[in-house]
Design a protein around this motif. Sequence first.
Motif, PDB file in Angstrom:
ATOM      1  N   ARG A 165      75.089  93.577  53.699  1.00 17.83           N
ATOM      2  CA  ARG A 165      75.939  94.714  53.389  1.00 17.83           C
ATOM      3  C   ARG A 165      75.228  95.988  53.826  1.00 17.83           C
ATOM      4  NH1 ARG A 165      78.215  93.294  47.279  1.00 17.83           N
ATOM      5  NH2 ARG A 165      79.287  91.357  47.868  1.00 17.83           N
ATOM      6  N   SER A 166      76.004  96.916  54.345  1.00 13.00           N
ATOM      7  CA  SER A 166      75.421  98.166  54.808  1.00 13.00           C
ATOM      8  C   SER A 166      74.885  98.963  53.636  1.00 13.00           C
ATOM      9  CB  SER A 166      76.490  98.989  55.537  1.00 13.00           C
ATOM     10  OG  SER A 166      75.979 100.224  55.909  1.00 13.00           O
TER      11      SER A 166
ATOM     12  N   LEU B  75      64.865  95.757  68.596  1.00 11.29           N
ATOM     13  CA  LEU B  75      65.977  96.696  68.563  1.00 11.29           C
ATOM     14  C   LEU B  75      66.721  96.621  67.231  1.00 11.29           C
ATOM     15  CD1 LEU B  75      69.267  97.177  69.144  1.00 11.29           C
ATOM     16  CD2 LEU B  75      67.609  98.804  70.060  1.00 11.29           C
ATOM     17  N   LEU B  76      67.084  95.409  66.816  1.00 11.66           N
ATOM     18  CA  LEU B  76      67.812  95.235  65.562  1.00 11.66           C
ATOM     19  C   LEU B  76      67.007  95.763  64.374  1.00 11.66           C
ATOM     20  CD1 LEU B  76      69.256  91.645  66.133  1.00 11.66           C
ATOM     21  CD2 LEU B  76      70.611  93.732  65.875  1.00 11.66           C
TER      22      LEU B  76
ATOM     23  N   THR C 280      74.849  97.988  63.102  1.00 17.94           N
ATOM     24  CA  THR C 280      73.659  97.129  63.172  1.00 17.94           C
ATOM     25  C   THR C 280      73.814  95.911  62.284  1.00 17.94           C
ATOM     26  OG1 THR C 280      72.325  99.124  63.548  1.00 17.94           O
ATOM     27  CG2 THR C 280      71.152  97.114  62.952  1.00 17.94           C
ATOM     28  N   VAL C 281      74.309  96.110  61.073  1.00 19.57           N
ATOM     29  CA  VAL C 281      74.531  94.993  60.154  1.00 19.57           C
ATOM     30  C   VAL C 281      75.560  94.023  60.735  1.00 19.57           C
ATOM     31  CG1 VAL C 281      75.505  94.371  57.896  1.00 19.57           C
ATOM     32  CG2 VAL C 281      73.858  96.235  58.077  1.00 19.57           C
TER      33      VAL C 281
ATOM     34  N   ALA D 257      73.584 102.876  69.770  1.00 22.59           N
ATOM     35  CA  ALA D 257      72.397 103.505  69.190  1.00 22.59           C
ATOM     36  C   ALA D 257      71.886 104.635  70.076  1.00 22.59           C
ATOM     37  CB  ALA D 257      71.297 102.461  68.986  1.00 22.59           C
ATOM     38  N   ASN D 258      71.939 104.456  71.372  1.00 17.17           N
ATOM     39  CA  ASN D 258      71.478 105.487  72.298  1.00 17.17           C
ATOM     40  C   ASN D 258      72.256 106.783  72.100  1.00 17.17           C
ATOM     41  OD1 ASN D 258      69.851 106.061  74.921  1.00 17.17           O
ATOM     42  ND2 ASN D 258      71.936 106.732  75.410  1.00 17.17           N
ATOM     43  N   ALA D 259      73.584 106.664  71.949  1.00 20.43           N
ATOM     44  CA  ALA D 259      74.422 107.852  71.761  1.00 20.43           C
ATOM     45  C   ALA D 259      74.093 108.553  70.445  1.00 20.43           C
ATOM     46  CB  ALA D 259      75.899 107.458  71.798  1.00 20.43           C
TER      47      ALA D 259
END
Length: 246
Positions: free
Chosen positions: A5-6, A53-54, A98-99, A170-172
């Motif tokens: 969960r986020s 990355l994750l 990401t989650v 993620a880059n943005a």
Amino acid sequence: MAPLRSAHRRLGTRTHRAAMLLIAVIAGVGVLPGVAVAAPAGGQQLNAADMTLLNGVRLAGLWEMPAGQMAAEKGQSAKVREIGAGIASEHQKLDQLTVDAANKLGASIPSEPTAEQKGWLAEMQKASGARFDQIFVTRLRVAHGKIFPVIGAVRASTRDATVRKLCEDANAFVQHHMQMLESTGLVRWPELPPAALPAPGEDGLLAAASANSGPQVGVSSTVVWLVFLAALGTGGIATYRMLRRS
């Protein structure tokens, strides 16, 4: 595994430079698992770079969300309060992405910040006024500068479409957050850590870029590890110097 969960809401004595570098390296090792995690049936295996990355993006959200919320509440300047609220809100979105990616890939990711990141939050809680604003901008700008090159390196090398999409998202977000932090006028440009690029070679990022016309060009997970650890080390030293002078 049960879906994650986020986490929407989680919340000076002079230190020797060598200790700061050691802490940064230890934190980097904690973020970089050495075991590959199997993707769902029919997918590519996640390597150490994918997991970097994750884990890195997840850990960033776990401490930068509460840091942004703190800035929104106790920042001295209206600009810092506005930016804090914006970063907290955007990190909630990135954290959910990401989650979702981790759940899709069957990967285990952190559920709380590292001890070092908790220390940064405690440092902010104790600060007030202009010093709080400076610590907030310095800590987050250096942290975003550490993860930014990792995102690019993983995007260039990953074989997994889900990881590739997360890199792009993620880059943005990270670039936007750096721009917001820079708009405060509190970033100390001469003291930011230099770019951590490996030396050109057959396994280097520069060589991979120059050979981009080849059919199967990639960046090894070892290179990503080196980029990340080098960024952590230089970033830790630069942060210490900046905060010592504030």
